[in-house]
Design a protein around this motif. Sequence first.
Motif, PDB file in Angstrom:
ATOM      1  N   TRP A 167      27.254 -52.389   6.654  1.00 48.15           N
ATOM      2  CA  TRP A 167      27.545 -51.708   7.919  1.00 48.15           C
ATOM      3  C   TRP A 167      27.238 -52.568   9.144  1.00 48.15           C
ATOM      4  O   TRP A 167      27.660 -52.242  10.248  1.00 48.15           O
ATOM      5  N   SER A 168      26.525 -53.670   8.968  1.00 48.31           N
ATOM      6  CA  SER A 168      26.247 -54.563  10.093  1.00 48.31           C
ATOM      7  C   SER A 168      27.334 -55.626  10.282  1.00 48.31           C
ATOM      8  O   SER A 168      27.375 -56.298  11.315  1.00 48.31           O
ATOM      9  N   VAL A 215      19.080 -44.292  13.539  1.00 48.29           N
ATOM     10  CA  VAL A 215      19.690 -44.662  14.818  1.00 48.29           C
ATOM     11  C   VAL A 215      19.020 -43.880  15.949  1.00 48.29           C
ATOM     12  O   VAL A 215      18.691 -44.447  16.995  1.00 48.29           O
ATOM     13  N   SER A 216      18.783 -42.610  15.729  1.00 44.33           N
ATOM     14  CA  SER A 216      18.120 -41.785  16.755  1.00 44.33           C
ATOM     15  C   SER A 216      16.742 -42.327  17.093  1.00 44.33           C
ATOM     16  O   SER A 216      16.369 -42.399  18.274  1.00 44.33           O
ATOM     17  N   LYS A 217      16.001 -42.731  16.079  1.00 46.15           N
ATOM     18  CA  LYS A 217      14.664 -43.283  16.315  1.00 46.15           C
ATOM     19  C   LYS A 217      14.753 -44.552  17.159  1.00 46.15           C
ATOM     20  O   LYS A 217      13.997 -44.733  18.119  1.00 46.15           O
ATOM     21  N   VAL A 218      15.681 -45.432  16.803  1.00 44.02           N
ATOM     22  CA  VAL A 218      15.845 -46.696  17.529  1.00 44.02           C
ATOM     23  C   VAL A 218      16.266 -46.448  18.970  1.00 44.02           C
ATOM     24  O   VAL A 218      15.713 -47.037  19.906  1.00 44.02           O
ATOM     25  N   VAL A 219      17.246 -45.569  19.164  1.00 43.50           N
ATOM     26  CA  VAL A 219      17.769 -45.306  20.507  1.00 43.50           C
ATOM     27  C   VAL A 219      16.669 -44.790  21.434  1.00 43.50           C
ATOM     28  O   VAL A 219      16.618 -45.144  22.612  1.00 43.50           O
ATOM     29  N   GLN A 256      15.987 -50.045  10.127  1.00 41.33           N
ATOM     30  CA  GLN A 256      15.911 -49.783  11.565  1.00 41.33           C
ATOM     31  C   GLN A 256      15.957 -51.080  12.364  1.00 41.33           C
ATOM     32  O   GLN A 256      16.574 -51.136  13.434  1.00 41.33           O
ATOM     33  N   LYS A 257      15.339 -52.116  11.840  1.00 40.47           N
ATOM     34  CA  LYS A 257      15.409 -53.419  12.506  1.00 40.47           C
ATOM     35  C   LYS A 257      16.840 -53.937  12.551  1.00 40.47           C
ATOM     36  O   LYS A 257      17.282 -54.489  13.555  1.00 40.47           O
ATOM     37  N   MET A 258      17.584 -53.739  11.454  1.00 39.83           N
ATOM     38  CA  MET A 258      18.992 -54.143  11.438  1.00 39.83           C
ATOM     39  C   MET A 258      19.775 -53.401  12.510  1.00 39.83           C
ATOM     40  O   MET A 258      20.630 -53.988  13.189  1.00 39.83           O
ATOM     41  N   ILE A 259      19.484 -52.121  12.665  1.00 43.36           N
ATOM     42  CA  ILE A 259      20.159 -51.318  13.688  1.00 43.36           C
ATOM     43  C   ILE A 259      19.868 -51.888  15.073  1.00 43.36           C
ATOM     44  O   ILE A 259      20.775 -52.039  15.905  1.00 43.36           O
ATOM     45  N   VAL A 260      18.612 -52.219  15.335  1.00 47.29           N
ATOM     46  CA  VAL A 260      18.235 -52.817  16.619  1.00 47.29           C
ATOM     47  C   VAL A 260      19.018 -54.111  16.849  1.00 47.29           C
ATOM     48  O   VAL A 260      19.586 -54.329  17.927  1.00 47.29           O
ATOM     49  N   HIS A 261      19.061 -54.967  15.832  1.00 47.88           N
ATOM     50  CA  HIS A 261      19.772 -56.242  15.975  1.00 47.88           C
ATOM     51  C   HIS A 261      21.262 -56.017  16.238  1.00 47.88           C
ATOM     52  O   HIS A 261      21.863 -56.725  17.058  1.00 47.88           O
ATOM     53  N   CYS A 262      21.858 -55.046  15.572  1.00 54.75           N
ATOM     54  CA  CYS A 262      23.269 -54.745  15.804  1.00 54.75           C
ATOM     55  C   CYS A 262      23.491 -54.276  17.243  1.00 54.75           C
ATOM     56  O   CYS A 262      24.391 -54.765  17.933  1.00 54.75           O
ATOM     57  N   ILE A 263      22.673 -53.341  17.694  1.00 53.47           N
ATOM     58  CA  ILE A 263      22.837 -52.805  19.050  1.00 53.47           C
ATOM     59  C   ILE A 263      22.687 -53.914  20.089  1.00 53.47           C
ATOM     60  O   ILE A 263      23.522 -54.054  20.992  1.00 53.47           O
ATOM     61  N   MET A 285      26.006 -42.148  21.810  1.00 54.62           N
ATOM     62  CA  MET A 285      26.711 -43.349  22.208  1.00 54.62           C
ATOM     63  C   MET A 285      26.621 -44.437  21.149  1.00 54.62           C
ATOM     64  O   MET A 285      27.566 -45.155  20.930  1.00 54.62           O
ATOM     65  N   PHE A 286      25.495 -44.564  20.438  1.00 52.35           N
ATOM     66  CA  PHE A 286      25.364 -45.597  19.412  1.00 52.35           C
ATOM     67  C   PHE A 286      25.588 -45.057  18.008  1.00 52.35           C
ATOM     68  O   PHE A 286      25.838 -45.826  17.085  1.00 52.35           O
ATOM     69  N   HIS A 287      25.505 -43.755  17.819  1.00 49.15           N
ATOM     70  CA  HIS A 287      25.594 -43.176  16.484  1.00 49.15           C
ATOM     71  C   HIS A 287      26.922 -43.468  15.795  1.00 49.15           C
ATOM     72  O   HIS A 287      26.960 -43.625  14.576  1.00 49.15           O
ATOM     73  N   ASP A 288      28.008 -43.551  16.565  1.00 48.95           N
ATOM     74  CA  ASP A 288      29.321 -43.791  15.964  1.00 48.95           C
ATOM     75  C   ASP A 288      29.496 -45.215  15.455  1.00 48.95           C
ATOM     76  O   ASP A 288      30.493 -45.525  14.816  1.00 48.95           O
ATOM     77  N   GLY A 289      28.535 -46.066  15.723  1.00 47.95           N
ATOM     78  CA  GLY A 289      28.611 -47.447  15.258  1.00 47.95           C
ATOM     79  C   GLY A 289      27.937 -47.674  13.919  1.00 47.95           C
ATOM     80  O   GLY A 289      27.880 -48.806  13.441  1.00 47.95           O
ATOM     81  N   PHE A 290      27.472 -46.589  13.312  1.00 43.99           N
ATOM     82  CA  PHE A 290      26.740 -46.699  12.051  1.00 43.99           C
ATOM     83  C   PHE A 290      27.133 -45.551  11.127  1.00 43.99           C
ATOM     84  O   PHE A 290      27.562 -44.493  11.597  1.00 43.99           O
ATOM     85  N   PRO A 291      26.946 -45.734   9.819  1.00 41.49           N
ATOM     86  CA  PRO A 291      27.251 -44.647   8.878  1.00 41.49           C
ATOM     87  C   PRO A 291      26.406 -43.398   9.168  1.00 41.49           C
ATOM     88  O   PRO A 291      25.283 -43.500   9.675  1.00 41.49           O
ATOM     89  N   ASN A 292      26.951 -42.245   8.832  1.00 37.66           N
ATOM     90  CA  ASN A 292      26.259 -40.976   9.091  1.00 37.66           C
ATOM     91  C   ASN A 292      24.892 -40.878   8.433  1.00 37.66           C
ATOM     92  O   ASN A 292      23.995 -40.229   8.965  1.00 37.66           O
ATOM     93  N   ASN A 293      24.716 -41.514   7.279  1.00 37.90           N
ATOM     94  CA  ASN A 293      23.421 -41.429   6.601  1.00 37.90           C
ATOM     95  C   ASN A 293      22.312 -42.172   7.355  1.00 37.90           C
ATOM     96  O   ASN A 293      21.131 -42.043   7.007  1.00 37.90           O
ATOM     97  N   LEU A 294      22.665 -42.906   8.400  1.00 36.42           N
ATOM     98  CA  LEU A 294      21.670 -43.620   9.213  1.00 36.42           C
ATOM     99  C   LEU A 294      21.357 -42.887  10.511  1.00 36.42           C
ATOM    100  O   LEU A 294      20.647 -43.410  11.363  1.00 36.42           O
ATOM    101  N   ARG A 295      21.869 -41.678  10.656  1.00 36.73           N
ATOM    102  CA  ARG A 295      21.737 -40.933  11.907  1.00 36.73           C
ATOM    103  C   ARG A 295      20.295 -40.838  12.389  1.00 36.73           C
ATOM    104  O   ARG A 295      20.001 -41.070  13.560  1.00 36.73           O
ATOM    105  N   ASP A 296      19.367 -40.500  11.500  1.00 38.02           N
ATOM    106  CA  ASP A 296      17.961 -40.376  11.900  1.00 38.02           C
ATOM    107  C   ASP A 296      17.380 -41.722  12.332  1.00 38.02           C
ATOM    108  O   ASP A 296      16.629 -41.796  13.310  1.00 38.02           O
TER     109      ASP A 296
END
Length: 194
Positions: free
Chosen positions: A102-103, A14-18, A70-77, A1-12
């Motif tokens: 990407w943010s 994003v998974s950790k954050v989710v 990863q913190k940036m990902i959290v803030h984006c979500i 659900m959140f993976h499509d909001g970020f580049p593929n190279n951030l997949r791991d």
Amino acid sequence: MFHDGFPNNLRDDVSKVVKLISQKTNNNVTIGVSEDIVDYFQNNYVINFPYRIYYIDNSDEFMHSLNEQQKMIVHCIYSRSCDGLVRQKHLNSLLLMDYDDWSIPYIVKICDEYVLDILEMTYEILKDQDTERIKNFCLQNNVSFCKSYHRMISYWNEYYRFKYDNFQQYVGRKLFRDCFGFSKSMERRKNGSL
């Protein structure tokens, strides 16, 4: 659900954050994310993310264990939270970081909403910065960006017109024009008259 909001190279990342985000929702809402999706185009790929999330913000419990990306990902979500104070908190943190391109979709999207404090905070942080990366993103997403500009105007008209009767001085207009690069030529381009 959140993976499509970020580049593929951030997949791991994003998974950790989710995995760390609480599955408990605000006010026991029965869904965690809205069905409405926000779509943008960036660097030759389409990204999309939920318009709203309803999960409670438990990020204070785990932020210390994350790297900067990863913190940036959290803030984006959490910038998509149903709670305006949570959106503001995470956008503020994101804007004070050396945020990655990407943010930018998350930064732009939150600014077409109705919370005046978020517009004021964003403008205060960005007004003296080089926002060329944001302007390029907005130009690349001209049609949706113009819709965001008009949405911001409609919220001004509905909620803030009587307090801020001069639209030329309204912080939302200044933010979209000065920091995001909105211009009449973008509007004409959107309508196909250029």
